[in-house]
Design an enzyme around this catalytic site. Structure first.
Site, PDB file in Angstrom:
ATOM      1  N   CYS A 242      43.573  45.672  35.305  1.00 47.22           N
ATOM      2  CA  CYS A 242      44.712  45.973  34.422  1.00 47.22           C
ATOM      3  C   CYS A 242      44.606  47.409  33.908  1.00 47.22           C
ATOM      4  O   CYS A 242      45.595  48.132  33.850  1.00 47.22           O
ATOM      5  CB  CYS A 242      44.744  45.011  33.239  1.00 47.22           C
ATOM      6  SG  CYS A 242      44.956  43.279  33.679  1.00 47.22           S
TER       7      CYS A 242
ATOM      8  N   CYS B 119      40.488  43.228  31.095  1.00 43.86           N
ATOM      9  CA  CYS B 119      40.740  43.177  32.542  1.00 43.86           C
ATOM     10  C   CYS B 119      40.614  44.566  33.173  1.00 43.86           C
ATOM     11  O   CYS B 119      41.442  45.441  32.913  1.00 43.86           O
ATOM     12  CB  CYS B 119      42.133  42.589  32.769  1.00 43.86           C
ATOM     13  SG  CYS B 119      42.729  42.680  34.453  1.00 43.86           S
TER      14      CYS B 119
END
Length: 157
Positions: free
Chosen positions: A86, A83
């Site tokens: 993230c 991600c």
């Protein structure tokens, strides 16, 4: 680029660089004091509360309730290695862990799918703030440091 109040005005790179500079300054200060690498709570002037780890904790499994226990305010980061947002959030969460009263607990959503499902996580990153073991706030998507501090301050005792 950031304005004087620290609000992001478009360049996430500048915000990340500012966080890196603050962390580097803190590390240099600890090295000068001879406390680098110790677990001593120094009560730094940024306001990190007693008992709150200076770095994010990685949830490895077991009882999630026990992982929350012993920490009044816990910011749980549901994330994944693949991600992008993230990864952008990582240095911000490190700074939040080091300078606020909240404990940051990182949960790999791919590894702990049952927990992810239990808390209704549908997008990454998802941040849940727990107070006294109960969820009190949910944030979805990458957040800036000011937003996280605001949420934590609102729920701190």
């Amino acid at each position: 680029m950031s304005d004087p109040a620290g609000e992001s005005t478009g360049s996430t790179g500048d915000e990340l660089e500012a966080i890196r500079e603050r962390k580097l300054a803190k590390l240099r200060e600890k090295a000068a004091e001879g406390t680098l690498g110790t677990d001593a709570d120094e009560g730094d002037d940024a306001g990190n509360g007693a008992g709150s780890p200076d770095e994010p904790i990685h949830y490895e499994g077991g009882s999630f309730e026990e992982a929350l226990a012993g920490h009044d305010l816990v910011l749980v980061d549901f994330h994944a290695d693949w991600c992008g947002p993230c990864k952008m959030l990582e240095p911000i969460l490190e700074d939040v862990a080091a300078t606020t009263s909240a404990t940051v607990l990182k949960v790999d959503a791919d590894v702990h799918q049952g927990l992810t499902s239990q808390y209704g996580v549908r997008g990454l990153p998802t941040l849940l703030l727990f107070r006294g073991g109960e969820p009190v706030e949910r944030l979805v998507g990458a957040q800036n440091e000011e937003r996280l501090r605001s949420v934590i301050d609102r729920h701190a005792s």
